[in-house]
Design an enzyme around this catalytic site. Structure first.
Site, short mmCIF file in Angstrom:
data_model
loop_
_atom_site.label_atom_id
_atom_site.label_comp_id
_atom_site.label_asym_id
_atom_site.label_seq_id
_atom_site.Cartn_x
_atom_site.Cartn_y
_atom_site.Cartn_z
N SER A 41 0.80 -1.22 0.00
CA SER A 41 0.00 0.00 0.00
C SER A 41 0.83 1.27 0.00
CB SER A 41 -0.96 0.04 1.19
OG SER A 41 -0.24 0.22 2.40
N THR A 88 -1.80 0.85 -6.29
CA THR A 88 -1.83 0.26 -4.96
C THR A 88 -3.09 0.76 -4.27
OG1 THR A 88 -0.53 -0.19 -2.96
CG2 THR A 88 -0.40 2.06 -3.86
N TYR A 89 -3.17 0.56 -2.97
CA TYR A 89 -4.32 1.07 -2.22
C TYR A 89 -3.81 1.92 -1.07
CZ TYR A 89 -3.23 -2.64 1.08
OH TYR A 89 -2.57 -3.45 1.97
N GLY A 120 5.74 -2.21 1.08
CA GLY A 120 5.82 -3.49 0.38
C GLY A 120 6.53 -3.35 -0.95
N ALA A 121 6.07 -4.12 -1.94
CA ALA A 121 6.72 -4.13 -3.25
C ALA A 121 6.78 -2.73 -3.88
CB ALA A 121 5.98 -5.09 -4.18
N ALA A 122 5.79 -1.89 -3.60
CA ALA A 122 5.78 -0.53 -4.16
C ALA A 122 6.98 0.29 -3.69
CB ALA A 122 4.48 0.18 -3.79
#
Length: 127
Positions: free
Chosen positions: A25, A57-58, A73-75
């Site tokens: 996120s 993403t959110y 995270g991955a972002a």
């Protein structure tokens, strides 16, 4: 029939953190979320002005008035701390609704403080 329209935009936000070990996120200061009309868990598109990356993403709410913009995270691999990003959310509207709709556009400074809040963008100008 519906079309997808820009609903909300935070323009030139500064990434304050990138946390690879979080679930995912983007964390956004709750005050900025409220002013930009962005809801918690809403899907957003992120555009990194510095490197050109675009991803979705959110949103999760950060502490109010913290000025936090943290990719999780991955972002977190898509940005660097200090990068300028554009955060956008969209909505589906009928043609009639779209013709009457104006997005919420929030311009922020280098510290993610609000400089201007508007419902209109004109090419080449900050309204």
């Amino acid at each position: 029939m519906t079309i997808t329209m820009l609903k909300s935009k935070i323009h030139r936000a500064t990434v304050t953190e990138a946390n690879l070990n979080y679930v995912g996120s983007i964390t956004i200061d709750k005050y900025l979320m409220d002013k930009a009309n962005i809801l918690e868990y809403e899907k957003v598109q992120i555009v990194d002005i510095d490197n050109g990356n675009r991803f979705e993403t959110y949103v999760i709410a950060g502490e109010k008035h913290s000025d936090v913009i943290c990719l999780n995270g991955a972002a977190a691999r898509m940005v660097q701390k200090g990068d300028k990003i554009i955060i956008m959310s969209y909505c589906s509207l009928t043609i009639d609704e779209a013709n009457k709709f104006n997005p919420t556009v929030l311009f922020v400074d280098n510290k993610n403080n609000i400089e201007k809040l508007t419902n209109y963008e004109k090419h080449g100008e900050i309204i």
